[in-house]
Design a protein around this motif. Structure first.
Motif, PDB file in Angstrom:
ATOM      1  N   ALA A 174     -10.819  -2.742  -4.119  1.00 37.80           N
ATOM      2  CA  ALA A 174     -10.084  -1.233  -3.470  1.00 37.80           C
ATOM      3  C   ALA A 174      -8.650  -0.509  -4.041  1.00 37.80           C
ATOM      4  O   ALA A 174      -8.669   0.493  -4.910  1.00 37.80           O
ATOM      5  CB  ALA A 174      -9.420  -1.140  -2.408  1.00 37.80           C
ATOM      6  N   LEU A 175      -8.191  -1.721  -5.132  1.00 40.46           N
ATOM      7  CA  LEU A 175      -6.901  -1.178  -5.776  1.00 40.46           C
ATOM      8  C   LEU A 175      -7.578  -1.117  -7.191  1.00 40.46           C
ATOM      9  O   LEU A 175      -6.961   0.355  -7.329  1.00 40.46           O
ATOM     10  CB  LEU A 175      -6.217  -2.242  -6.183  1.00 40.46           C
ATOM     11  N   GLN A 176      -8.541  -1.266  -7.687  1.00 40.51           N
ATOM     12  CA  GLN A 176      -9.350  -0.360  -8.828  1.00 40.51           C
ATOM     13  C   GLN A 176      -9.560   1.203  -8.590  1.00 40.51           C
ATOM     14  O   GLN A 176      -9.725   1.709  -9.666  1.00 40.51           O
ATOM     15  CB  GLN A 176     -10.488  -1.557  -9.042  1.00 40.51           C
ATOM     16  N   VAL A 177     -10.433   1.296  -7.363  1.00 41.18           N
ATOM     17  CA  VAL A 177     -10.908   2.264  -7.512  1.00 41.18           C
ATOM     18  C   VAL A 177     -10.068   3.541  -6.454  1.00 41.18           C
ATOM     19  O   VAL A 177     -10.797   4.526  -7.375  1.00 41.18           O
ATOM     20  CB  VAL A 177     -12.136   2.222  -6.623  1.00 41.18           C
ATOM     21  N   PHE A 178      -8.906   2.522  -5.953  1.00 45.22           N
ATOM     22  CA  PHE A 178      -8.135   3.818  -5.629  1.00 45.22           C
ATOM     23  C   PHE A 178      -6.556   3.761  -5.897  1.00 45.22           C
ATOM     24  O   PHE A 178      -6.023   2.590  -5.605  1.00 45.22           O
ATOM     25  CB  PHE A 178      -8.003   4.355  -4.039  1.00 45.22           C
ATOM     26  N   SER A 179      -6.271   4.427  -6.676  1.00 42.15           N
ATOM     27  CA  SER A 179      -4.557   4.406  -6.984  1.00 42.15           C
ATOM     28  C   SER A 179      -3.637   4.084  -5.642  1.00 42.15           C
ATOM     29  O   SER A 179      -2.715   3.396  -6.093  1.00 42.15           O
ATOM     30  CB  SER A 179      -3.789   5.728  -7.482  1.00 42.15           C
ATOM     31  N   LYS A 180      -3.564   5.254  -4.621  1.00 46.34           N
ATOM     32  CA  LYS A 180      -2.680   4.583  -3.617  1.00 46.34           C
ATOM     33  C   LYS A 180      -3.501   3.695  -2.162  1.00 46.34           C
ATOM     34  O   LYS A 180      -4.027   4.483  -1.716  1.00 46.34           O
ATOM     35  CB  LYS A 180      -2.970   6.243  -3.499  1.00 46.34           C
ATOM     36  N   PRO A 181      -2.810   2.327  -2.726  1.00 48.80           N
ATOM     37  CA  PRO A 181      -3.533   2.037  -0.781  1.00 48.80           C
ATOM     38  C   PRO A 181      -2.836   2.685   0.167  1.00 48.80           C
ATOM     39  O   PRO A 181      -3.598   2.140   1.089  1.00 48.80           O
ATOM     40  CB  PRO A 181      -3.615   0.444  -1.632  1.00 48.80           C
ATOM     41  N   SER A 182      -1.995   3.204   0.106  1.00 48.78           N
ATOM     42  CA  SER A 182      -0.671   3.053   1.388  1.00 48.78           C
ATOM     43  C   SER A 182      -1.710   4.245   2.283  1.00 48.78           C
ATOM     44  O   SER A 182      -1.548   5.031   3.406  1.00 48.78           O
ATOM     45  CB  SER A 182       0.075   3.622   1.507  1.00 48.78           C
ATOM     46  N   GLN A 183      -2.581   5.437   1.740  1.00 52.12           N
ATOM     47  CA  GLN A 183      -3.125   6.406   1.420  1.00 52.12           C
ATOM     48  C   GLN A 183      -5.216   5.978   2.445  1.00 52.12           C
ATOM     49  O   GLN A 183      -5.653   7.238   2.690  1.00 52.12           O
ATOM     50  CB  GLN A 183      -3.403   7.742   0.962  1.00 52.12           C
ATOM     51  N   LEU A 184      -5.047   5.215   2.121  1.00 51.22           N
ATOM     52  CA  LEU A 184      -6.388   4.683   2.834  1.00 51.22           C
ATOM     53  C   LEU A 184      -6.748   4.378   3.758  1.00 51.22           C
ATOM     54  O   LEU A 184      -6.357   3.717   4.814  1.00 51.22           O
ATOM     55  CB  LEU A 184      -7.254   3.440   1.618  1.00 51.22           C
ATOM     56  N   THR A 185      -8.411   4.692   4.697  1.00 58.79           N
ATOM     57  CA  THR A 185      -8.681   4.033   5.716  1.00 58.79           C
ATOM     58  C   THR A 185      -9.600   3.384   5.486  1.00 58.79           C
ATOM     59  O   THR A 185     -10.619   3.708   4.549  1.00 58.79           O
ATOM     60  CB  THR A 185      -9.148   5.195   6.779  1.00 58.79           C
ATOM     61  N   VAL A 186     -10.139   1.839   6.425  1.00 56.37           N
ATOM     62  CA  VAL A 186     -10.583   1.110   6.158  1.00 56.37           C
ATOM     63  C   VAL A 186     -11.297   1.174   6.708  1.00 56.37           C
ATOM     64  O   VAL A 186     -10.807   1.227   8.145  1.00 56.37           O
ATOM     65  CB  VAL A 186      -9.783  -0.204   5.502  1.00 56.37           C
ATOM     66  N   MET A 187     -13.080   0.708   6.742  1.00 53.75           N
ATOM     67  CA  MET A 187     -13.734   0.479   7.831  1.00 53.75           C
ATOM     68  C   MET A 187     -14.261  -1.419   7.554  1.00 53.75           C
ATOM     69  O   MET A 187     -15.025  -1.276   6.861  1.00 53.75           O
ATOM     70  CB  MET A 187     -14.796   1.361   8.356  1.00 53.75           C
ATOM     71  N   VAL A 188     -14.468  -1.908   8.656  1.00 54.49           N
ATOM     72  CA  VAL A 188     -15.411  -3.079   8.633  1.00 54.49           C
ATOM     73  C   VAL A 188     -16.504  -3.300   9.484  1.00 54.49           C
ATOM     74  O   VAL A 188     -15.935  -3.391  10.398  1.00 54.49           O
ATOM     75  CB  VAL A 188     -14.150  -4.098   8.866  1.00 54.49           C
ATOM     76  N   VAL A 189     -17.314  -3.347   9.548  1.00 56.79           N
ATOM     77  CA  VAL A 189     -18.414  -3.801   9.959  1.00 56.79           C
ATOM     78  C   VAL A 189     -18.636  -4.668  10.607  1.00 56.79           C
ATOM     79  O   VAL A 189     -19.563  -5.530   9.159  1.00 56.79           O
ATOM     80  CB  VAL A 189     -19.492  -2.757   9.102  1.00 56.79           C
TER      81      VAL A 189
END
Length: 429
Positions: free
Chosen positions: A169-184
């Motif tokens: 996720a860190l490699q794909v998105f530069s700002k983790p603080s703006q991410l919404t994550v879904m765990v299924v």
């Protein structure tokens, strides 16, 4: 009295035996409290995890430690002896440093073991069965572990699925603080994913699970770090668009995330990129999703190849870490020897002072009795010199009689060096 490390781990004993000698904190606390009243073994620390049980102790011999470990767990000593490893003094210190640094772990470089060793020391200190000497050895091992962590890469590469997803996720998105994550699914694997991403500082985690109870349990574990929302499993498809990162691991026999649902989610997101990780076998996500522009799809095999590569990096870094540990062991042993030499020197000085006071009292008594002062002082000087040099003379004679002459030659060389220094004229001020 020597320092011993004795125990069993994943390399020497079966799961059944490790379970048999494992200690839970409550039982261990009671056992250590009982040891404080014992004469023979009352300076010890016990480290007990799922992969190892080890006793570190100051003792007369290793058998004392072995018998304690066997008797407290109701195991035959001979049976246990076939599976334990034993280290003494320098080797025991090296082993402790390697354990604390994660170099002896089932998963090379894992960080949890350091906290477990620190907890073990604290438990033993609470029972008042840790000497200053033993405590210093552990504190130095913690220092070594910190050096290994900060100065080598032995723990910097992801070698677990959960951590690998977070790093991805860190490699794909530069700002983790703006991410919404879904765990299924909220099983063990996705729980680790959620915890790693929460620690990384993502904005929100959506938990979609068939069992609301399991979802609530995971939510409670991470709610102190991140905003959490629980979504009914039946509403999975219509909420896909909300997630930047999706990790799925349901254990279902059928795919739970369809191509059309992801395509619709992308359109609703205005084609902002999505990272989708399928940790399930059989797969949860339709493989055709990978063809959609803006979607990065990773499966178990993709992550495993990353983990294998990272593990190779850790093994390479471990070589550097092993060298560092060996250097730190040498430093500690040298420090201990200097400390021991200081104690011996202090005893030698005290012995000299006693001899000096005895000869002085005798000389004063003779002068008061009317003997010639110059003769008495000359005799005083001669007798005191003989007494002070007597121990050194004995050591030199014994060294000269040894089959190996190197010790005598070393002593002679050092004494001559001291004489040379004494003969040099002092700097005039």
């Amino acid at each position: 009295m020597s320092f011993f490390a004795l125990g069993v781990n994943h390399q020497t004993a079966s799961v059944e035996l490790r379970e048999h000698v494992a200690f839970n904190p409550e039982r261990l606390k009671d056992l250590l409290a009982q040891q404080s009243n014992q004469q023979n073994l009352n300076d010890m620390v016990v480290v007990s995890t799922c992969n190892r049980t080890e006793v570190y102790a100051m003792a007369e011999n290793a058998d004392m430690v072995l018998h304690w470990l066997a008797e407290t767990n109701g195991i035959d000593v001979k049976q246990l002896s076939n599976h334990v490893y034993r280290y003494e003094n320098t080797d025991a210190i090296s082993h402790l440093m390697r354990v604390a640094s994660g170099l002896d772990s089932l998963m090379l470089g894992e960080p949890q073991i350091l906290g477990q060793v620190k907890t073990a020391l604290a438990l033993a200190k609470d029972a008042d069965i840790v000497s200053q000497n033993l405590s210093q050895i552990f504190e130095y091992a913690f220092y070594a572990a910190k050096r290994v962590r900060s100065e080598t890469a032995v723990g910097s590469h992801a070698v677990s699925m959960g951590y690998a997803v977070a790093q991805l996720a860190l490699q794909v998105f530069s700002k983790p603080s703006q991410l919404t994550v879904m765990v299924v699914a909220a099983g063990e694997m996705n729980s680790l994913v959620a915890k790693h991403l929460a620690e990384m500082g993502v904005a929100k985690i959506l938990i979609c699970n068939r069992s609301v109870e399991r979802a609530e349990h995971l939510a409670q574990e991470i709610a102190h770090r991140v905003e959490v929302e629980i979504i009914p499993f039946a509403e999975l498809a219509e909420n896909l668009y909300r997630a930047d990162v999706i990790s799925s691991c349901t254990g279902s026999l059928h795919q739970v995330i369809a191509y059309q649902d992801v395509k619709a989610a992308l359109k609703k997101r205005r084609y902002q990129q999505m990272l989708m990780v399928d940790l399930a076998v059989p797969r949860d996500i339709d493989p055709k999703v990978e063809s959609l522009d803006g979607v990065y799809l990773y499966g178990v095999d993709d992550l495993q190849s990353v983990i294998d590569e990272n593990l190779a990096h850790r093994r390479q870094a471990a070589v550097e870490a092993e060298v560092m540990v060996n250097q730190l062991v040498t430093q500690l042993i040298t420090h201990q020897r200097i400390h021991q030499a200081g104690s011996t020197i202090q005893q030698f000085r005290e012995h000299g002072e006693i001899q000096s006071q005895h000869e002085l009292a005798d000389a004063l008594e003779r002068i008061q009795a009317g003997e010639d002062a110059q003769h008495v002082l000359e005799d005083f000087s001669h007798r005191l010199t003989q007494k002070l040099l007597h121990p050194t003379s004995i050591i030199l004679r014994q060294a000269a009689q040894e089959d190996d002459p190197s010790h005598f030659e070393w002593l002679k060389e050092k004494i001559q060096d001291i004489f040379e220094q004494e003969r040099k004229p002092k700097n005039l001020k």
